[in-house]
Design a protein around this motif. Structure first.
Motif, PDB file in Angstrom:
ATOM      1  N   PRO A 304      -6.019   1.378  -2.448  1.00  0.00           N
ATOM      2  CA  PRO A 304      -6.270   2.783  -2.789  1.00  0.00           C
ATOM      3  C   PRO A 304      -7.190   3.431  -1.756  1.00  0.00           C
ATOM      4  CG  PRO A 304      -7.649   1.366  -4.128  1.00  0.00           C
ATOM      5  CD  PRO A 304      -6.756   0.440  -3.324  1.00  0.00           C
ATOM      6  N   ASN A 305      -7.095   4.699  -1.616  1.00  0.00           N
ATOM      7  CA  ASN A 305      -7.910   5.415  -0.642  1.00  0.00           C
ATOM      8  C   ASN A 305      -8.158   6.832  -1.156  1.00  0.00           C
ATOM      9  OD1 ASN A 305      -9.329   5.957   1.657  1.00  0.00           O
ATOM     10  ND2 ASN A 305      -7.563   5.995   3.030  1.00  0.00           N
ATOM     11  N   PRO A 306      -9.383   7.131  -1.624  1.00  0.00           N
ATOM     12  CA  PRO A 306     -10.631   6.380  -1.496  1.00  0.00           C
ATOM     13  C   PRO A 306     -10.639   5.126  -2.379  1.00  0.00           C
ATOM     14  CG  PRO A 306     -11.043   8.708  -1.959  1.00  0.00           C
ATOM     15  CD  PRO A 306      -9.596   8.460  -2.190  1.00  0.00           C
ATOM     16  N   VAL A 307     -11.489   4.183  -1.997  1.00  0.00           N
ATOM     17  CA  VAL A 307     -11.659   2.956  -2.775  1.00  0.00           C
ATOM     18  C   VAL A 307     -12.995   3.021  -3.502  1.00  0.00           C
ATOM     19  CG1 VAL A 307     -12.694   1.764  -0.802  1.00  0.00           C
ATOM     20  CG2 VAL A 307     -11.668   0.444  -2.643  1.00  0.00           C
ATOM     21  N   ASN A 308     -13.033   2.547  -4.750  1.00  0.00           N
ATOM     22  CA  ASN A 308     -14.266   2.620  -5.527  1.00  0.00           C
ATOM     23  C   ASN A 308     -14.355   1.433  -6.485  1.00  0.00           C
ATOM     24  OD1 ASN A 308     -12.591   3.326  -7.778  1.00  0.00           O
ATOM     25  ND2 ASN A 308     -12.560   5.433  -7.011  1.00  0.00           N
ATOM     26  N   ALA A 309     -15.344   1.496  -7.389  1.00  0.00           N
ATOM     27  CA  ALA A 309     -15.597   0.376  -8.296  1.00  0.00           C
ATOM     28  C   ALA A 309     -14.428   0.134  -9.239  1.00  0.00           C
ATOM     29  CB  ALA A 309     -16.878   0.632  -9.091  1.00  0.00           C
ATOM     30  N   ALA A 310     -13.637   1.176  -9.527  1.00  0.00           N
ATOM     31  CA  ALA A 310     -12.527   1.030 -10.472  1.00  0.00           C
ATOM     32  C   ALA A 310     -11.508   0.010  -9.984  1.00  0.00           C
ATOM     33  CB  ALA A 310     -11.857   2.379 -10.715  1.00  0.00           C
ATOM     34  N   ASN A 311     -11.393  -0.164  -8.657  1.00  0.00           N
ATOM     35  CA  ASN A 311     -10.469  -1.157  -8.126  1.00  0.00           C
ATOM     36  C   ASN A 311     -11.212  -2.275  -7.399  1.00  0.00           C
ATOM     37  OD1 ASN A 311     -10.916   0.314  -5.520  1.00  0.00           O
ATOM     38  ND2 ASN A 311      -9.682   1.852  -6.611  1.00  0.00           N
ATOM     39  N   GLN A 312     -12.461  -2.539  -7.822  1.00  0.00           N
ATOM     40  CA  GLN A 312     -13.285  -3.624  -7.269  1.00  0.00           C
ATOM     41  C   GLN A 312     -13.447  -3.529  -5.747  1.00  0.00           C
ATOM     42  OE1 GLN A 312     -10.657  -4.658  -9.663  1.00  0.00           O
ATOM     43  NE2 GLN A 312     -12.310  -4.115 -11.076  1.00  0.00           N
ATOM     44  N   TYR A 313     -13.304  -2.321  -5.209  1.00  0.00           N
ATOM     45  CA  TYR A 313     -13.493  -2.059  -3.781  1.00  0.00           C
ATOM     46  C   TYR A 313     -12.537  -2.881  -2.904  1.00  0.00           C
ATOM     47  CZ  TYR A 313     -17.776   0.089  -5.492  1.00  0.00           C
ATOM     48  OH  TYR A 313     -18.676   0.872  -6.167  1.00  0.00           O
ATOM     49  N   THR A 314     -11.372  -3.253  -3.475  1.00  0.00           N
ATOM     50  CA  THR A 314     -10.388  -4.030  -2.716  1.00  0.00           C
ATOM     51  C   THR A 314      -9.388  -3.088  -2.052  1.00  0.00           C
ATOM     52  OG1 THR A 314     -10.592  -5.930  -4.198  1.00  0.00           O
ATOM     53  CG2 THR A 314      -8.590  -5.785  -2.848  1.00  0.00           C
ATOM     54  N   VAL A 315      -9.170  -3.284  -0.765  1.00  0.00           N
ATOM     55  CA  VAL A 315      -8.259  -2.442   0.018  1.00  0.00           C
ATOM     56  C   VAL A 315      -7.051  -3.285   0.428  1.00  0.00           C
ATOM     57  CG1 VAL A 315      -7.979  -1.033   2.084  1.00  0.00           C
ATOM     58  CG2 VAL A 315     -10.189  -1.092   0.900  1.00  0.00           C
ATOM     59  N   THR A 316      -5.864  -2.720   0.284  1.00  0.00           N
ATOM     60  CA  THR A 316      -4.625  -3.380   0.718  1.00  0.00           C
ATOM     61  C   THR A 316      -3.972  -2.514   1.788  1.00  0.00           C
ATOM     62  OG1 THR A 316      -4.275  -4.433  -1.434  1.00  0.00           O
ATOM     63  CG2 THR A 316      -2.355  -4.209   0.020  1.00  0.00           C
ATOM     64  N   ILE A 317      -3.545  -3.158   2.864  1.00  0.00           N
ATOM     65  CA  ILE A 317      -2.853  -2.451   3.953  1.00  0.00           C
ATOM     66  C   ILE A 317      -1.463  -3.070   4.114  1.00  0.00           C
ATOM     67  CG2 ILE A 317      -2.893  -1.837   6.395  1.00  0.00           C
ATOM     68  CD1 ILE A 317      -5.902  -2.117   6.363  1.00  0.00           C
ATOM     69  N   THR A 318      -0.452  -2.218   4.143  1.00  0.00           N
ATOM     70  CA  THR A 318       0.921  -2.682   4.357  1.00  0.00           C
ATOM     71  C   THR A 318       1.544  -1.897   5.500  1.00  0.00           C
ATOM     72  OG1 THR A 318       1.868  -1.096   2.766  1.00  0.00           O
ATOM     73  CG2 THR A 318       1.165  -3.236   1.901  1.00  0.00           C
ATOM     74  N   TRP A 319       2.530  -2.526   6.165  1.00  0.00           N
ATOM     75  CA  TRP A 319       3.259  -1.827   7.226  1.00  0.00           C
ATOM     76  C   TRP A 319       4.720  -2.281   7.190  1.00  0.00           C
ATOM     77  CZ3 TRP A 319      -0.818  -5.103   7.650  1.00  0.00           C
ATOM     78  CH2 TRP A 319      -0.595  -6.386   8.165  1.00  0.00           C
ATOM     79  N   ASP A 320       5.594  -1.288   7.137  1.00  0.00           N
ATOM     80  CA  ASP A 320       7.036  -1.547   7.055  1.00  0.00           C
ATOM     81  C   ASP A 320       7.757  -0.633   8.034  1.00  0.00           C
ATOM     82  OD1 ASP A 320       7.295  -3.537   4.862  1.00  0.00           O
ATOM     83  OD2 ASP A 320       6.334  -1.958   3.675  1.00  0.00           O
ATOM     84  N   GLY A 321       9.073  -0.747   8.033  1.00  0.00           N
ATOM     85  CA  GLY A 321       9.899   0.160   8.828  1.00  0.00           C
ATOM     86  C   GLY A 321       9.518   0.141  10.291  1.00  0.00           C
ATOM     87  N   PRO A 322       9.231   1.297  10.868  1.00  0.00           N
ATOM     88  CA  PRO A 322       8.933   1.376  12.309  1.00  0.00           C
ATOM     89  C   PRO A 322       7.726   0.550  12.726  1.00  0.00           C
ATOM     90  CG  PRO A 322       9.415   3.550  11.421  1.00  0.00           C
ATOM     91  CD  PRO A 322       9.305   2.633  10.244  1.00  0.00           C
ATOM     92  N   ALA A 323       6.824   0.229  11.785  1.00  0.00           N
ATOM     93  CA  ALA A 323       5.629  -0.541  12.143  1.00  0.00           C
ATOM     94  C   ALA A 323       5.823  -2.044  12.004  1.00  0.00           C
ATOM     95  CB  ALA A 323       4.459  -0.102  11.261  1.00  0.00           C
ATOM     96  N   PHE A 324       6.917  -2.465  11.413  1.00  0.00           N
ATOM     97  CA  PHE A 324       7.136  -3.893  11.123  1.00  0.00           C
ATOM     98  C   PHE A 324       7.216  -4.690  12.424  1.00  0.00           C
ATOM     99  CE2 PHE A 324       9.872  -7.535   9.823  1.00  0.00           C
ATOM    100  CZ  PHE A 324       9.005  -8.072   8.870  1.00  0.00           C
ATOM    101  N   ASN A 325       6.442  -5.803  12.489  1.00  0.00           N
ATOM    102  CA  ASN A 325       6.382  -6.700  13.648  1.00  0.00           C
ATOM    103  C   ASN A 325       5.864  -6.023  14.913  1.00  0.00           C
ATOM    104  OD1 ASN A 325       7.212  -8.938  12.227  1.00  0.00           O
ATOM    105  ND2 ASN A 325       9.370  -8.749  12.817  1.00  0.00           N
ATOM    106  N   LYS A 326       5.214  -4.888  14.769  1.00  0.00           N
ATOM    107  CA  LYS A 326       4.662  -4.208  15.951  1.00  0.00           C
ATOM    108  C   LYS A 326       3.135  -4.259  15.997  1.00  0.00           C
ATOM    109  CE  LYS A 326       8.416  -0.923  16.857  1.00  0.00           C
ATOM    110  NZ  LYS A 326       9.359  -1.396  15.864  1.00  0.00           N
ATOM    111  N   ILE A 327       2.507  -4.764  14.924  1.00  0.00           N
ATOM    112  CA  ILE A 327       1.044  -4.809  14.885  1.00  0.00           C
ATOM    113  C   ILE A 327       0.578  -6.168  15.379  1.00  0.00           C
ATOM    114  CG2 ILE A 327      -0.990  -4.752  13.385  1.00  0.00           C
ATOM    115  CD1 ILE A 327       0.448  -2.741  11.651  1.00  0.00           C
ATOM    116  N   TYR A 328      -0.161  -6.151  16.493  1.00  0.00           N
ATOM    117  CA  TYR A 328      -0.661  -7.385  17.086  1.00  0.00           C
ATOM    118  C   TYR A 328      -1.997  -7.796  16.456  1.00  0.00           C
ATOM    119  CZ  TYR A 328      -2.930 -10.360  20.582  1.00  0.00           C
ATOM    120  OH  TYR A 328      -3.594 -11.382  21.207  1.00  0.00           O
ATOM    121  N   ASN A 329      -2.809  -6.798  16.107  1.00  0.00           N
ATOM    122  CA  ASN A 329      -4.147  -7.074  15.600  1.00  0.00           C
ATOM    123  C   ASN A 329      -4.641  -5.836  14.855  1.00  0.00           C
ATOM    124  OD1 ASN A 329      -6.646  -8.171  15.129  1.00  0.00           O
ATOM    125  ND2 ASN A 329      -7.442  -7.812  17.195  1.00  0.00           N
TER     126      ASN A 329
END
Length: 383
Positions: A304-329
């Protein structure tokens, strides 16, 4: 002397609990000479200037449980405004008096007129911006940043029969000011006429905790503010930081070629490659175009963005489609540039999660280094 007139006294503005300071007494109708006389150095005019509006004052009271600086506070009437001295502090549960003092000569003997003020000169502020009119007047107390006068915290107005209580040679009669009444606070929202007693009171407003005053001020004036329109601007606004690619040719003897190095926004080396192939031809550019970079960036989701206490401050990042297999780091930095989290996904992996539990609230930057060495960024807001 003053007769018992029906007093038309009313509040111009409600006496707000958020003001911290209240007007507790106004003495506007002194028995001294109230005829304005210009001072040009003659003996008689100097005496008139000395006695002009002697004894007029406005008393203020700090009813909070904290000392308060008078910087940015003002007193205003129908004719002028006086900014209270920025170097003065009114102590908790204490009074101050703003007294009129004739211009040029500045000799109003205030402590001689009122015994309650003797030995308390540090609580008397003298001014000549405001001359209280005896018949029709309004007085208000306010606070403003930058000396831009806003709506006043609270004010008072009066209309009286046009008469005079002037006493000839009043300055020769000790205690004459006590024979004329002043407006005094007699309850939390009521004023009445009584004998003047500056730096003292027949009624003191109850003490209120400073934090409660600030909370009430927030609820009354700021709670309606909605920052939702600005959240996306904070999230999507990436600082225009770029680090130039550096090409280095190693020292020593080599048949041909050179090495090129890629760096991320933090200045760390990510990878290197041969700048010139062994056949001497120039490597064609494999960089993504601006439009391609935007498409890749839009394919990266942070939630979620913004992230807060309601989600235990956990951030998830996903990349699909045009970004798939293109992220080195990918690397996460806080607002101060400190390293928070890093991840190097392998082919086929399109997500990662991490926690901002132990981080301070604020904006975090995620830099995604692509397989071309180019970098796109996204922001995360923690609150």
């Amino acid at each position: 002397m003053v007769k018992n007139y029906f007093l038309n006294l009313f509040l111009l503005f409600s006496i707000s609990l958020s003001s911290q300071i209240k007007i507790t007494e106004i003495y506007h109708d002194t028995p001294y000479n109230e005829r304005m006389t210009l001072f040009n150095g003659t003996t008689q005019q100097e005496e008139n200037a000395r006695r002009h509006h002697w004894g007029e004052f406005i008393e203020i009271y700090n009813y909070s449980d904290r000392d308060i600086s008078l910087e940015n506070w003002y007193i205003k009437d129908r004719w002028g405004i006086f900014w209270l001295p920025s170097d003065k502090t009114i102590k908790k549960g204490d009074f101050m008096v703003i007294a009129y003092s004739a211009p040029t000569v500045n000799t109003t003997p205030f402590t001689e007129l009122f015994s309650t003020t003797q030995g308390k000169d540090d609580q008397i502020i003298k001014q000549n911006n405001i001359i209280l009119n005896s018949y029709k007047e309004s007085v208000s107390l306010g606070y403003s940043f930058g000396r831009q006068v806003p709506t006043d915290k609270g004010g008072y107005s009066w209309n009286l029969p046009k008469t005079s209580n002037r006493v000839i040679a009043a300055y020769t009669q000790p205690g004459v000011c006590y024979s004329v009444n002043s407006f005094q606070l007699v309850s939390n929202g009521s004023y009445s006429l009584a004998s003047p007693n500056p730096l003292d009171a027949i009624y003191k407003p109850p003490t209120v905790h400073f934090e409660d005053i600030m909370l009430n001020d927030y609820l009354a004036n700021y709670v309606y503010l909605d920052w939702s329109d600005n959240v996306l601007n904070l999230i999507n606004n990436t600082c225009p930081i770029s680090i130039q690619k550096i090409q280095q040719i190693p020292s020593g003897t080599y048949n041909s070629g050179s090495k090129c190095f890629n760096y991320d926004l933090a200045g760390s080396n990510t990878d290197s490659y041969d700048c010139t192939p062994s056949n001497g031809t120039t490597t064609p550019s494999t960089d993504y175009t601006y439009d391609e970079l935007q498409t890749i960036k839009n394919s990266i989701k942070v939630y979620p963005n913004p992230v807060n206490a309601a989600n235990q401050y956990t951030v998830t990042i996903t990349w699909d489609g045009p970004a798939f297999n293109k992220i080195y780091n990918l690397q996460v930095y806080n607002a101060g540039g400190g390293y928070v989290f890093g991840y190097m996904p392998t082919n086929g992996i399109n997500y990662t999660s991490f926690s901002l539990q132990n981080q301070l609230t604020g904006i975090f930057v995620v830099n995604f280094t692509l397989n071309t060495g180019q970098v796109v960024s996204k922001n995360i807001l923690k609150w």
